[in-house]
Design a protein around this motif. Structure first.
Motif, PDB file in Angstrom:
ATOM      1  N   MET A   1      96.583 -11.003  79.111  1.00 30.44           N
ATOM      2  CA  MET A   1      97.448 -10.556  78.035  1.00 30.44           C
ATOM      3  C   MET A   1      97.559  -9.038  78.093  1.00 30.44           C
ATOM      4  N   GLN A   2      98.725  -8.538  77.730  1.00 33.69           N
ATOM      5  CA  GLN A   2      98.929  -7.090  77.704  1.00 33.69           C
ATOM      6  C   GLN A   2      99.127  -6.614  76.271  1.00 33.69           C
ATOM      7  N   LEU A   3      98.544  -5.461  75.988  1.00 33.47           N
ATOM      8  CA  LEU A   3      98.701  -4.808  74.692  1.00 33.47           C
ATOM      9  C   LEU A   3      99.286  -3.418  74.911  1.00 33.47           C
ATOM     10  N   ILE A   4      99.862  -2.883  73.860  1.00 37.68           N
ATOM     11  CA  ILE A   4     100.378  -1.510  73.910  1.00 37.68           C
ATOM     12  C   ILE A   4      99.390  -0.614  73.183  1.00 37.68           C
ATOM     13  N   ARG A   5      99.065   0.521  73.810  1.00 37.01           N
ATOM     14  CA  ARG A   5      98.191   1.497  73.156  1.00 37.01           C
ATOM     15  C   ARG A   5      98.798   2.888  73.299  1.00 37.01           C
ATOM     16  N   THR A   6      98.326   3.784  72.467  1.00 40.06           N
ATOM     17  CA  THR A   6      98.835   5.147  72.452  1.00 40.06           C
ATOM     18  C   THR A   6      98.048   6.009  73.428  1.00 40.06           C
ATOM     19  N   VAL A   7      98.781   6.823  74.184  1.00 41.74           N
ATOM     20  CA  VAL A   7      98.166   7.759  75.117  1.00 41.74           C
ATOM     21  C   VAL A   7      98.608   9.166  74.710  1.00 41.74           C
ATOM     22  N   VAL A   8      97.650  10.060  74.532  1.00 45.01           N
ATOM     23  CA  VAL A   8      97.940  11.445  74.163  1.00 45.01           C
ATOM     24  C   VAL A   8      98.195  12.242  75.443  1.00 45.01           C
ATOM     25  N   VAL A   9      99.273  13.011  75.444  1.00 40.85           N
ATOM     26  CA  VAL A   9      99.591  13.875  76.580  1.00 40.85           C
ATOM     27  C   VAL A   9      99.343  15.310  76.136  1.00 40.85           C
ATOM     28  N   LYS A  10      98.448  15.997  76.857  1.00 39.66           N
ATOM     29  CA  LYS A  10      98.127  17.392  76.545  1.00 39.66           C
ATOM     30  C   LYS A  10      98.542  18.269  77.712  1.00 39.66           C
ATOM     31  N   GLN A  11      98.957  19.469  77.379  1.00 37.56           N
ATOM     32  CA  GLN A  11      99.379  20.437  78.382  1.00 37.56           C
ATOM     33  C   GLN A  11      98.382  21.583  78.419  1.00 37.56           C
ATOM     34  N   VAL A  12      97.946  21.949  79.628  1.00 42.17           N
ATOM     35  CA  VAL A  12      97.072  23.113  79.798  1.00 42.17           C
ATOM     36  C   VAL A  12      97.972  24.345  79.803  1.00 42.17           C
ATOM     37  N   LEU A  13      97.660  25.293  78.940  1.00 45.00           N
ATOM     38  CA  LEU A  13      98.481  26.495  78.825  1.00 45.00           C
ATOM     39  C   LEU A  13      98.222  27.434  80.003  1.00 45.00           C
ATOM     40  N   THR A  14      99.273  27.700  80.763  1.00 39.92           N
ATOM     41  CA  THR A  14      99.212  28.663  81.869  1.00 39.92           C
ATOM     42  C   THR A  14     100.229  29.752  81.548  1.00 39.92           C
ATOM     43  N   GLU A  15     100.234  30.811  82.340  1.00 44.29           N
ATOM     44  CA  GLU A  15     101.224  31.878  82.123  1.00 44.29           C
ATOM     45  C   GLU A  15     102.639  31.306  82.203  1.00 44.29           C
ATOM     46  N   ALA A  16     102.878  30.447  83.197  1.00 43.76           N
ATOM     47  CA  ALA A  16     104.214  29.871  83.390  1.00 43.76           C
ATOM     48  C   ALA A  16     104.599  28.956  82.227  1.00 43.76           C
ATOM     49  N   SER A  17     103.673  28.079  81.811  1.00 46.85           N
ATOM     50  CA  SER A  17     104.006  27.159  80.717  1.00 46.85           C
ATOM     51  C   SER A  17     104.151  27.905  79.394  1.00 46.85           C
ATOM     52  N   LYS A  18     103.360  28.963  79.221  1.00 43.24           N
ATOM     53  CA  LYS A  18     103.461  29.775  78.004  1.00 43.24           C
ATOM     54  C   LYS A  18     104.837  30.443  77.940  1.00 43.24           C
ATOM     55  N   GLN A  19     105.288  30.962  79.080  1.00 41.65           N
ATOM     56  CA  GLN A  19     106.591  31.613  79.133  1.00 41.65           C
ATOM     57  C   GLN A  19     107.706  30.615  78.846  1.00 41.65           C
ATOM     58  N   LYS A  20     107.589  29.405  79.415  1.00 39.87           N
ATOM     59  CA  LYS A  20     108.601  28.355  79.175  1.00 39.87           C
ATOM     60  C   LYS A  20     108.664  27.980  77.703  1.00 39.87           C
ATOM     61  N   LEU A  21     107.485  27.821  77.090  1.00 39.72           N
ATOM     62  CA  LEU A  21     107.443  27.478  75.669  1.00 39.72           C
ATOM     63  C   LEU A  21     108.035  28.592  74.812  1.00 39.72           C
ATOM     64  N   LEU A  22     107.711  29.835  75.140  1.00 45.57           N
ATOM     65  CA  LEU A  22     108.276  30.959  74.392  1.00 45.57           C
ATOM     66  C   LEU A  22     109.796  30.960  74.492  1.00 45.57           C
ATOM     67  N   GLU A  23     110.312  30.739  75.696  1.00 41.70           N
ATOM     68  CA  GLU A  23     111.759  30.686  75.882  1.00 41.70           C
ATOM     69  C   GLU A  23     112.374  29.556  75.061  1.00 41.70           C
ATOM     70  N   LYS A  24     111.707  28.396  75.063  1.00 46.59           N
ATOM     71  CA  LYS A  24     112.195  27.240  74.308  1.00 46.59           C
ATOM     72  C   LYS A  24     112.213  27.551  72.803  1.00 46.59           C
ATOM     73  N   TYR A  25     111.144  28.156  72.300  1.00 48.14           N
ATOM     74  CA  TYR A  25     111.058  28.479  70.880  1.00 48.14           C
ATOM     75  C   TYR A  25     112.071  29.552  70.481  1.00 48.14           C
ATOM     76  N   PHE A  26     112.231  30.584  71.327  1.00 50.36           N
ATOM     77  CA  PHE A  26     113.218  31.618  71.020  1.00 50.36           C
ATOM     78  C   PHE A  26     114.634  31.046  71.043  1.00 50.36           C
ATOM     79  N   ALA A  27     114.916  30.155  71.990  1.00 55.90           N
ATOM     80  CA  ALA A  27     116.236  29.530  72.066  1.00 55.90           C
ATOM     81  C   ALA A  27     116.488  28.665  70.828  1.00 55.90           C
TER      82      ALA A  27
END
Length: 128
Positions: A1-27
């Motif tokens: 039998m198969q069940l559905i469960r929740t999986v949390v996705v976390k992002q490690v903050l790097t210089e590149a990902s931080k810059q992308k997020l800042l751009e996304k938030y400013f936009a």
């Protein structure tokens, strides 16, 4: 039998990902400012035509203006928080659903334990 469960996705903050997020938030913040200004313009334009009941019209527009203003403030808050986070921090990005196979004899606690996927610069780095 198969069940559905929740999986949390976390992002490690790097210089590149931080810059992308800042751009996304400013936009996003800029978009809210544009929508706010457009709504103000439309309200003034409709008030001049006097085809609609002004109190109901104004109430509707004020609600929409407040919504845009609140979203803009949220983007500002996210930008401030992002500046405070050190590189290497794990940020919860989202939750997704996954299928898990269960059979008689499985340990229920282990099966339903929250799984976490760690992503670094768009690459899955770890599954916990």
């Amino acid at each position: 039998m198969q069940l559905i469960r929740t999986v949390v996705v976390k992002q490690v903050l790097t210089e590149a990902s931080k810059q992308k997020l800042l751009e996304k938030y400013f936009a996003g913040k800029l978009q809210m400012q544009k929508e706010y200004e457009q709504l103000q313009f439309e309200l003034k334009k409709l008030e001049k035509t006097k085809k609609y009941q002004t109190s109901a019209l104004k109430s509707h527009f004020e609600k929409e203006l407040k919504k845009r203003h609140d979203k803009e403030k949220l983007y500002e808050f996210q930008i401030e928080q992002l500046h405070m986070l050190p590189i290497g921090s794990e940020m919860k990005q989202k939750e997704v659903q996954s299928l898990v196979e269960v059979k008689v004899g499985d340990n229920w606690e282990e099966v339903m334990e929250k799984t976490t996927i760690i992503i670094k610069d768009g690459i899955i780095e770890e599954i916990r």
